[in-house]
Design a protein around this motif. Structure first.
Motif, PDB file in Angstrom:
ATOM      1  N   TYR A 231       4.396 -10.206  11.199  1.00  0.00           N
ATOM      2  CA  TYR A 231       3.365 -10.820  12.041  1.00  0.00           C
ATOM      3  C   TYR A 231       3.557 -12.333  12.121  1.00  0.00           C
ATOM      4  CZ  TYR A 231       1.094  -6.311  11.058  1.00  0.00           C
ATOM      5  OH  TYR A 231       0.809  -4.977  10.914  1.00  0.00           O
ATOM      6  N   GLN A 232       3.913 -12.928  10.970  1.00  0.00           N
ATOM      7  CA  GLN A 232       4.122 -14.375  10.947  1.00  0.00           C
ATOM      8  C   GLN A 232       5.286 -14.787  11.838  1.00  0.00           C
ATOM      9  OE1 GLN A 232       5.912 -16.104   7.492  1.00  0.00           O
ATOM     10  NE2 GLN A 232       4.457 -17.801   7.442  1.00  0.00           N
ATOM     11  N   SER A 233       6.285 -13.894  11.957  1.00  0.00           N
ATOM     12  CA  SER A 233       7.485 -14.253  12.706  1.00  0.00           C
ATOM     13  C   SER A 233       7.281 -14.207  14.225  1.00  0.00           C
ATOM     14  CB  SER A 233       8.633 -13.313  12.319  1.00  0.00           C
ATOM     15  OG  SER A 233       8.427 -12.010  12.850  1.00  0.00           O
ATOM     16  N   VAL A 234       6.203 -13.582  14.700  1.00  0.00           N
ATOM     17  CA  VAL A 234       5.999 -13.466  16.155  1.00  0.00           C
ATOM     18  C   VAL A 234       4.681 -14.092  16.611  1.00  0.00           C
ATOM     19  CG1 VAL A 234       7.454 -11.426  16.378  1.00  0.00           C
ATOM     20  CG2 VAL A 234       5.010 -11.144  15.902  1.00  0.00           C
ATOM     21  N   LEU A 235       3.950 -14.737  15.699  1.00  0.00           N
ATOM     22  CA  LEU A 235       2.708 -15.421  16.045  1.00  0.00           C
ATOM     23  C   LEU A 235       2.835 -16.909  15.695  1.00  0.00           C
ATOM     24  CD1 LEU A 235       0.159 -12.766  14.755  1.00  0.00           C
ATOM     25  CD2 LEU A 235       0.429 -13.489  17.138  1.00  0.00           C
ATOM     26  N   PRO A 236       2.050 -17.777  16.328  1.00  0.00           N
ATOM     27  CA  PRO A 236       2.148 -19.214  16.052  1.00  0.00           C
ATOM     28  C   PRO A 236       1.960 -19.528  14.571  1.00  0.00           C
ATOM     29  CG  PRO A 236       0.806 -18.810  17.993  1.00  0.00           C
ATOM     30  CD  PRO A 236       1.077 -17.470  17.393  1.00  0.00           C
ATOM     31  N   ARG A 237       2.630 -20.552  14.110  1.00  0.00           N
ATOM     32  CA  ARG A 237       2.549 -20.946  12.709  1.00  0.00           C
ATOM     33  C   ARG A 237       1.103 -21.251  12.327  1.00  0.00           C
ATOM     34  NH1 ARG A 237       7.583 -21.331  10.885  1.00  0.00           N
ATOM     35  NH2 ARG A 237       9.273 -21.929  12.300  1.00  0.00           N
ATOM     36  N   GLY A 238       0.712 -20.769  11.163  1.00  0.00           N
ATOM     37  CA  GLY A 238      -0.648 -20.979  10.683  1.00  0.00           C
ATOM     38  C   GLY A 238      -1.614 -19.881  11.075  1.00  0.00           C
ATOM     39  N   THR A 239      -1.180 -18.972  11.979  1.00  0.00           N
ATOM     40  CA  THR A 239      -2.067 -17.882  12.397  1.00  0.00           C
ATOM     41  C   THR A 239      -2.256 -16.876  11.269  1.00  0.00           C
ATOM     42  OG1 THR A 239      -1.347 -18.105  14.694  1.00  0.00           O
ATOM     43  CG2 THR A 239      -2.400 -16.037  14.084  1.00  0.00           C
ATOM     44  N   VAL A 240      -1.163 -16.547  10.574  1.00  0.00           N
ATOM     45  CA  VAL A 240      -1.199 -15.572   9.478  1.00  0.00           C
ATOM     46  C   VAL A 240      -1.365 -16.333   8.169  1.00  0.00           C
ATOM     47  CG1 VAL A 240       0.001 -13.690   8.337  1.00  0.00           C
ATOM     48  CG2 VAL A 240       0.320 -14.058  10.791  1.00  0.00           C
ATOM     49  N   TYR A 242      -2.762 -16.195   3.871  1.00  0.00           N
ATOM     50  CA  TYR A 242      -2.727 -15.303   2.706  1.00  0.00           C
ATOM     51  C   TYR A 242      -3.616 -15.873   1.605  1.00  0.00           C
ATOM     52  CZ  TYR A 242      -0.785 -13.129  -1.506  1.00  0.00           C
ATOM     53  OH  TYR A 242      -0.631 -12.481  -2.695  1.00  0.00           O
ATOM     54  N   ASP A 243      -4.440 -15.007   1.004  1.00  0.00           N
ATOM     55  CA  ASP A 243      -5.303 -15.409  -0.099  1.00  0.00           C
ATOM     56  C   ASP A 243      -4.687 -14.885  -1.403  1.00  0.00           C
ATOM     57  OD1 ASP A 243      -7.234 -15.823  -2.011  1.00  0.00           O
ATOM     58  OD2 ASP A 243      -8.904 -15.205  -0.748  1.00  0.00           O
ATOM     59  N   PRO A 244      -4.114 -15.764  -2.252  1.00  0.00           N
ATOM     60  CA  PRO A 244      -3.479 -15.309  -3.483  1.00  0.00           C
ATOM     61  C   PRO A 244      -4.472 -14.818  -4.529  1.00  0.00           C
ATOM     62  CG  PRO A 244      -3.487 -17.704  -3.393  1.00  0.00           C
ATOM     63  CD  PRO A 244      -4.007 -17.230  -2.083  1.00  0.00           C
ATOM     64  N   VAL A 245      -5.749 -15.183  -4.372  1.00  0.00           N
ATOM     65  CA  VAL A 245      -6.767 -14.707  -5.311  1.00  0.00           C
ATOM     66  C   VAL A 245      -7.063 -13.227  -5.059  1.00  0.00           C
ATOM     67  CG1 VAL A 245      -9.167 -14.942  -6.059  1.00  0.00           C
ATOM     68  CG2 VAL A 245      -7.783 -16.979  -5.630  1.00  0.00           C
ATOM     69  N   MET A 246      -7.235 -12.879  -3.783  1.00  0.00           N
ATOM     70  CA  MET A 246      -7.538 -11.495  -3.418  1.00  0.00           C
ATOM     71  C   MET A 246      -6.286 -10.706  -3.061  1.00  0.00           C
ATOM     72  SD  MET A 246     -11.043 -11.923  -1.224  1.00  0.00           S
ATOM     73  CE  MET A 246     -11.243 -10.148  -1.187  1.00  0.00           C
ATOM     74  N   ASN A 247      -5.149 -11.401  -2.931  1.00  0.00           N
ATOM     75  CA  ASN A 247      -3.873 -10.755  -2.614  1.00  0.00           C
ATOM     76  C   ASN A 247      -3.970  -9.983  -1.291  1.00  0.00           C
ATOM     77  OD1 ASN A 247      -1.214 -10.050  -2.960  1.00  0.00           O
ATOM     78  ND2 ASN A 247      -1.618  -8.366  -4.372  1.00  0.00           N
ATOM     79  N   MET A 248      -4.494 -10.658  -0.268  1.00  0.00           N
ATOM     80  CA  MET A 248      -4.639 -10.059   1.050  1.00  0.00           C
ATOM     81  C   MET A 248      -4.282 -11.077   2.122  1.00  0.00           C
ATOM     82  SD  MET A 248      -8.224  -7.947   0.658  1.00  0.00           S
ATOM     83  CE  MET A 248      -7.946  -6.854   2.037  1.00  0.00           C
ATOM     84  N   GLY A 249      -3.827 -10.584   3.275  1.00  0.00           N
ATOM     85  CA  GLY A 249      -3.508 -11.451   4.403  1.00  0.00           C
ATOM     86  C   GLY A 249      -4.616 -11.410   5.446  1.00  0.00           C
ATOM     87  N   PHE A 250      -4.700 -12.489   6.265  1.00  0.00           N
ATOM     88  CA  PHE A 250      -5.799 -12.614   7.213  1.00  0.00           C
ATOM     89  C   PHE A 250      -5.343 -13.275   8.500  1.00  0.00           C
ATOM     90  CE2 PHE A 250      -7.249 -12.821   2.893  1.00  0.00           C
ATOM     91  CZ  PHE A 250      -8.280 -11.892   2.863  1.00  0.00           C
ATOM     92  N   MET A 251      -5.942 -12.838   9.583  1.00  0.00           N
ATOM     93  CA  MET A 251      -5.793 -13.484  10.880  1.00  0.00           C
ATOM     94  C   MET A 251      -7.165 -13.517  11.538  1.00  0.00           C
ATOM     95  SD  MET A 251      -2.262 -11.714  12.201  1.00  0.00           S
ATOM     96  CE  MET A 251      -2.363 -10.330  11.070  1.00  0.00           C
ATOM     97  N   SER A 252      -7.569 -14.670  11.994  1.00  0.00           N
ATOM     98  CA  SER A 252      -8.881 -14.815  12.619  1.00  0.00           C
ATOM     99  C   SER A 252      -8.723 -15.103  14.105  1.00  0.00           C
ATOM    100  CB  SER A 252      -9.660 -15.953  11.944  1.00  0.00           C
ATOM    101  OG  SER A 252     -10.934 -16.101  12.533  1.00  0.00           O
ATOM    102  N   CYS A 253      -9.384 -14.274  14.921  1.00  0.00           N
ATOM    103  CA  CYS A 253      -9.398 -14.437  16.384  1.00  0.00           C
ATOM    104  C   CYS A 253      -7.982 -14.547  16.956  1.00  0.00           C
ATOM    105  CB  CYS A 253     -10.235 -15.648  16.777  1.00  0.00           C
ATOM    106  SG  CYS A 253     -10.731 -15.631  18.519  1.00  0.00           S
ATOM    107  N   VAL A 254      -7.144 -13.575  16.634  1.00  0.00           N
ATOM    108  CA  VAL A 254      -5.775 -13.566  17.140  1.00  0.00           C
ATOM    109  C   VAL A 254      -5.727 -12.787  18.455  1.00  0.00           C
ATOM    110  CG1 VAL A 254      -5.160 -11.500  15.805  1.00  0.00           C
ATOM    111  CG2 VAL A 254      -3.381 -13.068  16.533  1.00  0.00           C
ATOM    112  N   ARG A 255      -4.916 -13.251  19.392  1.00  0.00           N
ATOM    113  CA  ARG A 255      -4.818 -12.633  20.718  1.00  0.00           C
ATOM    114  C   ARG A 255      -3.381 -12.230  21.019  1.00  0.00           C
ATOM    115  NH1 ARG A 255      -9.530 -13.876  23.715  1.00  0.00           N
ATOM    116  NH2 ARG A 255     -10.803 -15.510  22.753  1.00  0.00           N
TER     117      ARG A 255
END
Length: 280
Positions: A231-240, A242-255
């Motif tokens: 996902y990081q490789s095909v979306l603008p930088r900073g879109t994807v 990662y929270d190392p505390v919860m060990n999960m990835g996030f994207m907010s309002c991605v189009r």
């Protein structure tokens, strides 16, 4: 970008990806990050209180313990439940049915009950392994059955835009969604040609974004580094993120219109899950 397409370089690409994944696992060791460890204890305690103080939520967790699926962490359930209660998405899509299905269905039920006369939200959950699909179908309480549709759909190996290799479900529900939880599929389950455990990306999200370029999605990705890299490789930088505390990835309002041609990835940027999802 031929590195990702030329079969002669695929083994090199796989080795590099494998090393990056192992480095991330090392980075998660508690001894290296004492502050992060304390934060994990804090979010775990908050999650325990969140579910303990409500009878319906506690009963949903009781059902979770009876499931044969591996599930995710209690803090993940807290985030998923809290997001649905706070943001009230009308249509939720989950790739990989399991214990999280019960928690999100419970959240949709609570959100609907809090606002009498409102339109109920609905969860569509896809699973390719028959025993997991049947197990979750068996565990869903009667009060939650109107809030979730379980779909058994075979997975298939594919290549998105001839650039990103991975797996996707054969049956992707129609319509527009507000929130997506990615928990599979990412690897071979059987020892097909010695490929068992070989990890690719969950391509369903990319096909979903491509199908409706103007739809705005919030996305949570559960510990799927191969998917996060893709996902990081095909979306603008900073879109994807990662929270190392919860060990999960996030994207907010991605189009979908943000999708680009594949490029080399960088180390995932860190962020706080609750803030990234617009929650308190």
């Amino acid at each position: 970008m031929m590195l990702y397409r030329d079969p002669a370089f695929q083994s090199v690409d796989q080795v590099v990806a494998g090393l990056r994944h192992r480095l991330r696992r090392v980075d998660l060791l508690p001894i290296l990050h004492p502050l992060r460890t304390r934060r994990r204890v804090a979010v775990r305690t908050a999650a325990e209180l969140y579910f303990k103080d409500d009878a319906d939520r506690a009963s949903a967790l009781q059902c979770v313990t009876s499931s044969i699926s591996t599930g995710v962490g209690l803090t993940d359930y807290h985030l998923l439940h809290g997001y649905i209660i706070s943001r009230r998405p009308s249509r939720v899509l989950e790739f990989g049915s399991g214990k999280s299905t019960l928690v999100m269905a419970q959240a949709l039920y609570e959100a609907h009950c809090r606002v009498p006369g409102s339109s109920p939200g609905h969860l569509y959950s896809l699973e390719d392994i028959p025993r997991y699909h049947e197990d979750i179908k068996r565990l869903i309480p009667d009060r939650l059955k109107d809030y979730v549709t379980l779909i058994h759909s075979p997975k298939r190996e594919s290549c998105w835009r001839n650039e990103v290799w991975g797996f996707n479900y054969a049956e992707l529900p129609s319509g527009r969604f507000d929130f997506v939880f990615v928990d599979g599929p990412t690897e071979y389950q059987d020892d097909q040609e010695g490929k068992r455990g070989k990890k690719g990306a969950c391509l369903d999200l990319l096909y979903l974004l491509e199908r409706d370029p103007d739809a705005c999605l919030d996305v949570v990705v559960d510990q799927k580094f191969s998917s996060l890299d893709a996902y990081q490789s095909v979306l603008p930088r900073g879109t994807v993120r990662y929270d190392p505390v919860m060990n999960m990835g996030f994207m907010s309002c991605v189009r979908g219109r943000l999708l680009q041609s594949r490029r080399p990835t960088i180390w995932l940027r860190h962020g706080d899950a609750w803030q990234l999802m617009g929650l308190s």
